[in-house]
Design a protein around this motif. Structure first.
Motif, PDB file in Angstrom:
ATOM      1  N   SER A 297      39.247 -36.139  35.538  1.00  0.00           N
ATOM      2  CA  SER A 297      40.123 -35.020  35.886  1.00  0.00           C
ATOM      3  C   SER A 297      41.531 -35.236  35.322  1.00  0.00           C
ATOM      4  O   SER A 297      42.076 -36.345  35.378  1.00  0.00           O
ATOM      5  CB  SER A 297      40.182 -34.868  37.403  1.00  0.00           C
ATOM      6  N   PHE A 298      42.118 -34.161  34.789  1.00  0.00           N
ATOM      7  CA  PHE A 298      43.490 -34.190  34.281  1.00  0.00           C
ATOM      8  C   PHE A 298      44.466 -33.520  35.248  1.00  0.00           C
ATOM      9  O   PHE A 298      45.683 -33.605  35.057  1.00  0.00           O
ATOM     10  CB  PHE A 298      43.570 -33.480  32.923  1.00  0.00           C
ATOM     11  N   SER A 300      43.676 -33.160  38.999  1.00  0.00           N
ATOM     12  CA  SER A 300      43.516 -33.549  40.396  1.00  0.00           C
ATOM     13  C   SER A 300      44.216 -34.884  40.647  1.00  0.00           C
ATOM     14  O   SER A 300      43.769 -35.929  40.177  1.00  0.00           O
ATOM     15  CB  SER A 300      42.026 -33.655  40.735  1.00  0.00           C
ATOM     16  N   TYR A 301      45.297 -34.822  41.403  1.00  0.00           N
ATOM     17  CA  TYR A 301      46.083 -36.018  41.680  1.00  0.00           C
ATOM     18  C   TYR A 301      45.609 -36.671  42.980  1.00  0.00           C
ATOM     19  O   TYR A 301      45.327 -35.989  43.965  1.00  0.00           O
ATOM     20  CB  TYR A 301      47.572 -35.671  41.805  1.00  0.00           C
ATOM     21  N   LYS A 302      45.546 -37.996  42.959  1.00  0.00           N
ATOM     22  CA  LYS A 302      45.227 -38.764  44.154  1.00  0.00           C
ATOM     23  C   LYS A 302      45.826 -40.160  44.019  1.00  0.00           C
ATOM     24  O   LYS A 302      46.257 -40.556  42.930  1.00  0.00           O
ATOM     25  CB  LYS A 302      43.719 -38.827  44.386  1.00  0.00           C
ATOM     26  N   ASN A 303      45.812 -40.875  45.105  1.00  0.00           N
ATOM     27  CA  ASN A 303      46.462 -42.183  45.128  1.00  0.00           C
ATOM     28  C   ASN A 303      45.517 -43.267  44.604  1.00  0.00           C
ATOM     29  O   ASN A 303      44.423 -43.447  45.129  1.00  0.00           O
ATOM     30  CB  ASN A 303      46.900 -42.522  46.550  1.00  0.00           C
ATOM     31  N   PHE A 304      45.952 -43.968  43.553  1.00  0.00           N
ATOM     32  CA  PHE A 304      45.197 -45.064  42.980  1.00  0.00           C
ATOM     33  C   PHE A 304      45.931 -46.376  43.254  1.00  0.00           C
ATOM     34  O   PHE A 304      47.130 -46.477  42.965  1.00  0.00           O
ATOM     35  CB  PHE A 304      45.034 -44.882  41.464  1.00  0.00           C
ATOM     36  N   PRO A 305      45.254 -47.392  43.813  1.00  0.00           N
ATOM     37  CA  PRO A 305      45.909 -48.693  44.005  1.00  0.00           C
ATOM     38  C   PRO A 305      46.436 -49.241  42.673  1.00  0.00           C
ATOM     39  O   PRO A 305      45.765 -49.129  41.645  1.00  0.00           O
ATOM     40  CB  PRO A 305      44.785 -49.567  44.567  1.00  0.00           C
ATOM     41  N   THR A 310      48.386 -40.301  40.786  1.00  0.00           N
ATOM     42  CA  THR A 310      48.125 -39.903  39.405  1.00  0.00           C
ATOM     43  C   THR A 310      46.698 -39.365  39.299  1.00  0.00           C
ATOM     44  O   THR A 310      46.032 -39.119  40.308  1.00  0.00           O
ATOM     45  CB  THR A 310      48.322 -41.108  38.454  1.00  0.00           C
ATOM     46  N   THR A 311      46.212 -39.155  38.060  1.00  0.00           N
ATOM     47  CA  THR A 311      44.874 -38.596  37.824  1.00  0.00           C
ATOM     48  C   THR A 311      43.956 -39.641  37.202  1.00  0.00           C
ATOM     49  O   THR A 311      44.400 -40.682  36.709  1.00  0.00           O
ATOM     50  CB  THR A 311      44.952 -37.379  36.890  1.00  0.00           C
ATOM     51  N   ASP A 312      42.651 -39.324  37.205  1.00  0.00           N
ATOM     52  CA  ASP A 312      41.664 -40.229  36.594  1.00  0.00           C
ATOM     53  C   ASP A 312      41.969 -40.457  35.117  1.00  0.00           C
ATOM     54  O   ASP A 312      41.948 -41.595  34.633  1.00  0.00           O
ATOM     55  CB  ASP A 312      40.253 -39.625  36.725  1.00  0.00           C
ATOM     56  N   ALA A 313      42.214 -39.376  34.408  1.00  0.00           N
ATOM     57  CA  ALA A 313      42.423 -39.474  32.968  1.00  0.00           C
ATOM     58  C   ALA A 313      43.652 -40.315  32.634  1.00  0.00           C
ATOM     59  O   ALA A 313      43.648 -41.092  31.673  1.00  0.00           O
ATOM     60  CB  ALA A 313      42.557 -38.071  32.370  1.00  0.00           C
ATOM     61  N   GLU A 317      43.693 -43.688  30.380  1.00  0.00           N
ATOM     62  CA  GLU A 317      44.569 -43.731  29.215  1.00  0.00           C
ATOM     63  C   GLU A 317      45.510 -44.934  29.268  1.00  0.00           C
ATOM     64  O   GLU A 317      45.740 -45.592  28.242  1.00  0.00           O
ATOM     65  CB  GLU A 317      45.376 -42.430  29.140  1.00  0.00           C
ATOM     66  N   THR A 318      46.004 -45.240  30.444  1.00  0.00           N
ATOM     67  CA  THR A 318      46.888 -46.407  30.608  1.00  0.00           C
ATOM     68  C   THR A 318      46.118 -47.708  30.365  1.00  0.00           C
ATOM     69  O   THR A 318      46.619 -48.623  29.685  1.00  0.00           O
ATOM     70  CB  THR A 318      47.490 -46.421  32.020  1.00  0.00           C
ATOM     71  N   LEU A 319      44.921 -47.795  30.888  1.00  0.00           N
ATOM     72  CA  LEU A 319      44.110 -49.003  30.689  1.00  0.00           C
ATOM     73  C   LEU A 319      43.770 -49.221  29.219  1.00  0.00           C
ATOM     74  O   LEU A 319      43.781 -50.359  28.728  1.00  0.00           O
ATOM     75  CB  LEU A 319      42.817 -48.903  31.515  1.00  0.00           C
ATOM     76  N   MET A 320      43.478 -48.137  28.497  1.00  0.00           N
ATOM     77  CA  MET A 320      43.131 -48.264  27.082  1.00  0.00           C
ATOM     78  C   MET A 320      44.342 -48.661  26.232  1.00  0.00           C
ATOM     79  O   MET A 320      44.191 -49.245  25.161  1.00  0.00           O
ATOM     80  CB  MET A 320      42.543 -46.944  26.565  1.00  0.00           C
ATOM     81  N   SER A 321      45.530 -48.351  26.721  1.00  0.00           N
ATOM     82  CA  SER A 321      46.743 -48.689  25.960  1.00  0.00           C
ATOM     83  C   SER A 321      47.061 -50.182  25.991  1.00  0.00           C
ATOM     84  O   SER A 321      47.898 -50.656  25.226  1.00  0.00           O
ATOM     85  CB  SER A 321      47.935 -47.891  26.500  1.00  0.00           C
ATOM     86  N   TYR A 322      46.370 -50.934  26.840  1.00  0.00           N
ATOM     87  CA  TYR A 322      46.634 -52.361  26.942  1.00  0.00           C
ATOM     88  C   TYR A 322      46.079 -53.147  25.752  1.00  0.00           C
ATOM     89  O   TYR A 322      46.522 -54.249  25.476  1.00  0.00           O
ATOM     90  CB  TYR A 322      46.026 -52.929  28.232  1.00  0.00           C
TER      91      TYR A 322
END
Length: 431
Positions: A297-298, A300-305, A310-313, A317-322
């Motif tokens: 989802s781009f 639907s915002y929810k709380n991620f630890p 933020t959103t799933d997407a 995207e942040t994980l892939m930028s590592y």
């Protein structure tokens, strides 16, 4: 309504030749346990002699005392229940022989009622151990297994024909030992279970039971990516098309992607605070990179630890930028996943045939090589609606039966339990 009728209804006895007297039920200790004993008498006028078969005329057959039998019945309440049945004895004047009255409640030379046997088979269709069934039905574990084997042997076994669509798989039943199983891919009916998955044993089984014409009538066979099965199928079923289960195709590339994520994640396992944060994020949210990008989802915002609101997407995207290597493999993973989901053979072939970009992991290269090898079978999986979903579900239930029984030393007993379980389950669902 008579007492006889009420007690027969209570005990589920349909034989009107069994008669119960007043105060026929009493309780006493039997083998250290409190048990119920019901006294009854079985008597009637026989039409002919059981030995010489001569008709009973002019009192040629007379009554000759009784013979008492202690018959096990299903438990009534919380106590074991026994029927003390006095069976009428008869004397035949024609052949000077004696015989005993018979009833549908109990088979000849048997002391366990048919109701108890039926209860055993019904309980055996559930995921219960043999010992627990024996306790619930007041019979021995050996008797329980014997009734299961008898029921399995009485089941009609159709080896004269094969369905057009088959499904092959295996399951573990002992440490280091795998059993082979094949079913009707369309209906989910178990057709056979072998104690070995070796090619020679499977080959001998099909050659001995099915003719060449019957094997040629098989149109499709669904398997996982087992190279041994492919070679065997081409030899035994010359006209059958091989279908690779789509779940195993997705699982193949899924594992390759997950192994790379773990490798990249471990690279960030340092004393640096920023690297530690990346490590924890890659470890915590390992499921998101494995999902299809179209399902992310781009909006639907929810709380991620470790991320906040933020959103799933955005997380993916942040994980892939590592890591650039992780991003390159992720793009390849998503393209293959999309082609498999859309059943687009041209797109999948193009992805597999074009040169791989730099940074593709060894596991992904191996997976792509495997996909290219099975490309013709993958094409069949796009064309036909069959998969290994039914047989995988059956195997899951088979493993549950093995687990609740704490394993089976005798494979024949295990196989008979499987046949009984699925035969009664299928019959109950059909009704």
């Amino acid at each position: 309504m008579s007492i006889n009728h009420d007690i027969r209804n209570l005990l589920d006895i349909q034989d009107s030749n069994i008669h119960f007297a007043t105060n026929c039920v009493n309780q006493r200790l039997y083998k250290g346990r409190m048990s119920k004993f019901i006294t009854a008498k079985l008597t009637y006028t026989p039409e002919c002699c059981k030995v010489c078969k001569k008709e009973n005329k002019d009192f040629s057959i007379i009554k000759n005392g009784t013979q008492e039998s202690r018959i096990s019945l299903p438990m009534m309440g919380v106590h074991r229940t026994f029927l003390l049945l006095k069976k009428q004895r008869f004397f035949c004047k024609s052949c000077s022989s004696t015989f005993v009255a018979e009833s549908e409640v109990i088979n000849r030379f048997c002391f366990i009622s048919n109701q108890s046997k039926s209860l055993v088979t019904l309980k055996a269709s559930e995921a219960q151990s043999i010992t627990l069934i024996a306790q619930d039905t007041s019979v021995s574990p050996t008797s329980v297994q014997r009734f299961i084997n008898q029921f399995s042997e009485s089941m009609p076994k159709k080896f004269n024909d094969l369905p057009k669509h088959l499904s092959f798989d295996e399951f573990k039943y002992l440490k280091g030992r795998m059993a082979f199983e094949y079913i009707n891919a369309k209906t989910g009916t178990i057709l056979g279970i072998l104690p070995s998955r070796l090619s020679r044993d499977i080959k001998d089984h099909f050659l001995s039971r099915y003719s060449y014409a019957q094997r040629c009538a098989v149109e499709t066979i669904t398997i996982d990516m087992n190279a041994g099965y492919e070679k065997l199928i081409k030899e035994l079923f010359p006209k059958a098309k091989i279908i690779i289960d789509r779940f195993h195709l997705v699982q193949l590339i899924n594992r390759s992607m997950n192994k790379l994520r773990i490798s990249v994640m471990n690279d960030f396992r340092t004393s640096n605070g920023a690297d530690q944060k990346k490590y924890r994020r890659l470890k915590k949210h390992w499921k998101l990179p494995l999902k299809n990008a179209l399902d992310l989802s781009f909006t639907s915002y929810k709380n991620f630890p470790l991320f906040g609101q933020t959103t799933d997407a955005t997380v993916v995207e942040t994980l892939m930028s590592y890591s650039e290597r992780l991003k390159v493999n992720y793009n390849l993973y998503q393209s293959i996943l999309t082609a498999l989901k859309d059943k687009n053979l041209e797109q999948l072939t193009e992805i597999l045939e074009k040169p791989l970009a730099e940074g593709i992991s060894k596991d992904f290269k191996r997976s792509i090589k495997t996909l290219k090898y099975h490309l013709s079978s993958i094409k069949n999986s796009f064309l036909f609606p069959y998969n290994n979903g039914r047989i995988e579900g059956i195997n899951n239930k088979i493993k549950v039966l093995n687990r609740v029984a704490y394993g089976y030393r005798n494979f024949e007993n295990y196989r008979n339990r499987i046949y009984l379980h699925f035969a009664l389950k299928r019959a109950s669902h059909a009704s």
